[in-house]
Design an enzyme around this catalytic site. Structure first.
Site, PDB file in Angstrom:
ATOM      1  N   ASP A 238       3.089 -20.102   7.669  1.00 52.81           N
ATOM      2  CA  ASP A 238       3.109 -20.755   6.370  1.00 52.81           C
ATOM      3  C   ASP A 238       4.141 -21.878   6.428  1.00 52.81           C
ATOM      4  OD1 ASP A 238       2.741 -21.400   3.761  1.00 52.81           O
ATOM      5  OD2 ASP A 238       3.469 -19.517   2.932  1.00 52.81           O
TER       6      ASP A 238
ATOM      7  N   ASP B  36      -4.521 -13.010   3.493  1.00 51.18           N
ATOM      8  CA  ASP B  36      -3.261 -12.402   3.896  1.00 51.18           C
ATOM      9  C   ASP B  36      -2.572 -11.869   2.656  1.00 51.18           C
ATOM     10  OD1 ASP B  36      -0.419 -14.030   3.365  1.00 51.18           O
ATOM     11  OD2 ASP B  36      -2.215 -15.224   3.030  1.00 51.18           O
TER      12      ASP B  36
ATOM     13  N   CYS C  61     -10.503   7.448   8.703  1.00 52.98           N
ATOM     14  CA  CYS C  61      -9.671   6.339   9.182  1.00 52.98           C
ATOM     15  C   CYS C  61      -9.244   6.578  10.629  1.00 52.98           C
ATOM     16  CB  CYS C  61      -8.449   6.186   8.286  1.00 52.98           C
ATOM     17  SG  CYS C  61      -7.347   4.833   8.784  1.00 52.98           S
TER      18      CYS C  61
ATOM     19  N   CYS D  48      -6.700   5.275  12.228  1.00 51.60           N
ATOM     20  CA  CYS D  48      -5.305   4.993  12.535  1.00 51.60           C
ATOM     21  C   CYS D  48      -4.563   6.253  12.973  1.00 51.60           C
ATOM     22  CB  CYS D  48      -4.606   4.353  11.336  1.00 51.60           C
ATOM     23  SG  CYS D  48      -4.152   5.510  10.018  1.00 51.60           S
TER      24      CYS D  48
ATOM     25  N   CYS E 127      -3.658   8.906  10.245  1.00 46.09           N
ATOM     26  CA  CYS E 127      -4.710   9.814   9.802  1.00 46.09           C
ATOM     27  C   CYS E 127      -5.197  10.738  10.910  1.00 46.09           C
ATOM     28  CB  CYS E 127      -5.887   9.012   9.250  1.00 46.09           C
ATOM     29  SG  CYS E 127      -5.491   8.115   7.737  1.00 46.09           S
TER      30      CYS E 127
ATOM     31  N   HIS F 196      -1.304   2.727   8.298  1.00 45.45           N
ATOM     32  CA  HIS F 196      -2.564   3.127   7.662  1.00 45.45           C
ATOM     33  C   HIS F 196      -3.066   2.053   6.700  1.00 45.45           C
ATOM     34  CE1 HIS F 196      -5.483   5.396   5.304  1.00 45.45           C
ATOM     35  NE2 HIS F 196      -4.819   4.997   4.223  1.00 45.45           N
TER      36      HIS F 196
END
Length: 377
Positions: A97, A270, A308, A310, A313, A339
């Site tokens: 940015d 984002d 999920c 990840c 999880c 997560h």
């Protein structure tokens, strides 16, 4: 500046009922498949997450911030390390940015002039000047694949006159950014401003599009305006932005807002939301926010979200996460952030799959089909 060879955008699939599309944005550090959520690594780190853990979320493009990196550690330090990619150990595409939003959020500390903005550093109180030319120079040293133009982000609410003044200055500053930006392996994106005023948004979109940059962003949203106003802004802007360039909606990471934006042709998003929620003990599960401090999780030995992929999880229970959060253990904040990032990336990937399979309207844009359901994924 015209689109350079390293920055091509392929359109792959379209939704027959909306403006939703899938694509591939080619950069020197790899391809970004769209629509896609991009994690925010403000100070060259996604808070609480290592680069290796970040890869496990299926993230493709990561953001950092010019303003914060200029103040600490300084762009020369990053450049000496070989640029942001090597500095933080992230091999994939990156975006910086411009620092404009952060500067203008420090309203009590800044002085806006045509040359640029002078402000007191929130770190040590020293006087810092940021101009379009300086922003470009800093971003070139940081070395991300995409640099954002230095713009003036007006607050919400603001008068039509004040927003017009900010828009006009943003357009003039973009001309200076284009002149100053010289790094051929770094794309420059322009930013549409205009507050919640349709005439200003449409005018700004046309001006930004006229520069024929490798991509365009819609800025100045998610700054306090109602969600309905944000949807209107996206609806006004996207038809006026180049169809063959990526469109980036800045600072947005909630499911309904992303779905409606994708339906209008937005490609990239984002937001700091997933890690911010994680640091406060909250998890995103099927579009809901769960507070893991809640006693109902104390003896719940099931995964947070069985679907999920990840590590949070797959390896831990809700009871364990509850214990970590109640005990103020850093691991709990890291696992929840991991997560939450995975959830938002999965969501944008599921929208892409729905577009490819021709069922995006049914599952993500039901207003097109007069359906009461919002999404299934």
């Amino acid at each position: 500046m015209s689109t350079a060879a390293p920055f091509q955008f392929e359109l792959l699939h379209r939704c027959p009922h909306t403006q939703a599309r899938t694509g591939r944005f080619h950069t020197p550090h790899g391809v970004v498949e769209t629509p896609r959520f991009m994690p925010v690594g403000t100070a060259a780190t996604v808070k609480g997450i290592s680069a290796e853990q970040l890869r496990s979320t299926d993230a493709q493009m990561v953001l950092s911030n010019t303003f914060h990196l200029h103040l600490q550690p300084g762009e020369s330090i990053v450049a000496a390390a070989g640029g942001l990619h090597r500095f933080m150990g992230w091999p994939g595409p990156m975006l910086t940015d411009s620092g404009g939003f952060q500067v203008f959020s420090l309203a009590s500390l800044n002085a806006i002039k045509e040359r640029g903005v002078t402000f007191q550093s929130p770190r040590d109180g020293s006087v810092v000047e940021l101009t379009p030319e300086r922003s470009m120079a800093i971003q070139e040293q940081l070395g991300a694949d995409v640099a954002m133009a230095f713009d003036q982000c007006p607050p919400y609410p603001a008068s039509h006159e004040d927003v017009r003044e900010a828009c006009d200055r943003t357009h003039r500053w973009l001309e200076r950014c284009v002149t100053a930006h010289q790094r051929p392996d770094q794309a420059l994106f322009g930013i549409v401003q205009g507050g919640v005023f349709q005439d200003l948004r449409e005018e700004s979109a046309r001006v930004i599009a006229s520069f024929d940059l490798p991509g365009c962003a819609i800025g100045g949203v998610s700054v306090g305006e109602p969600a309905a106003a944000m949807h209107e802004v996206v609806r006004w802007c996207t038809p006026l932005l180049p169809e063959h360039k990526p469109r980036y909606l800045m600072g947005v990471g909630t499911l309904p807002e992303m779905a409606q934006a994708v339906a209008h042709g937005v490609d990239l998003f984002d937001c700091v939301l997933p890690t911010r929620l994680g640091r406060h003990g909250a998890a995103l599960v099927n579009g809901e926010r769960w507070n893991l401090k809640n006693a109902r999780f104390r003896e719940d030995h099931t995964p947070l979200d069985p679907s999920c992929p990840c590590a949070c999880c797959q390896q831990h229970s809700r009871a364990y996460l509850h214990h970590l959060i109640k005990s103020d253990e850093i691991l709990g904040l890291t696992l929840l952030s991991l997560h939450n990032l995975t959830q938002l990336i999965r969501y944008t990937k599921s929208m892409a799959q729905a577009i490819e399979e021709g069922c995006f309207s049914e599952h993500f844009a039901p207003w097109e089909l007069n359906s009461p359901a919002f999404h299934t994924w």
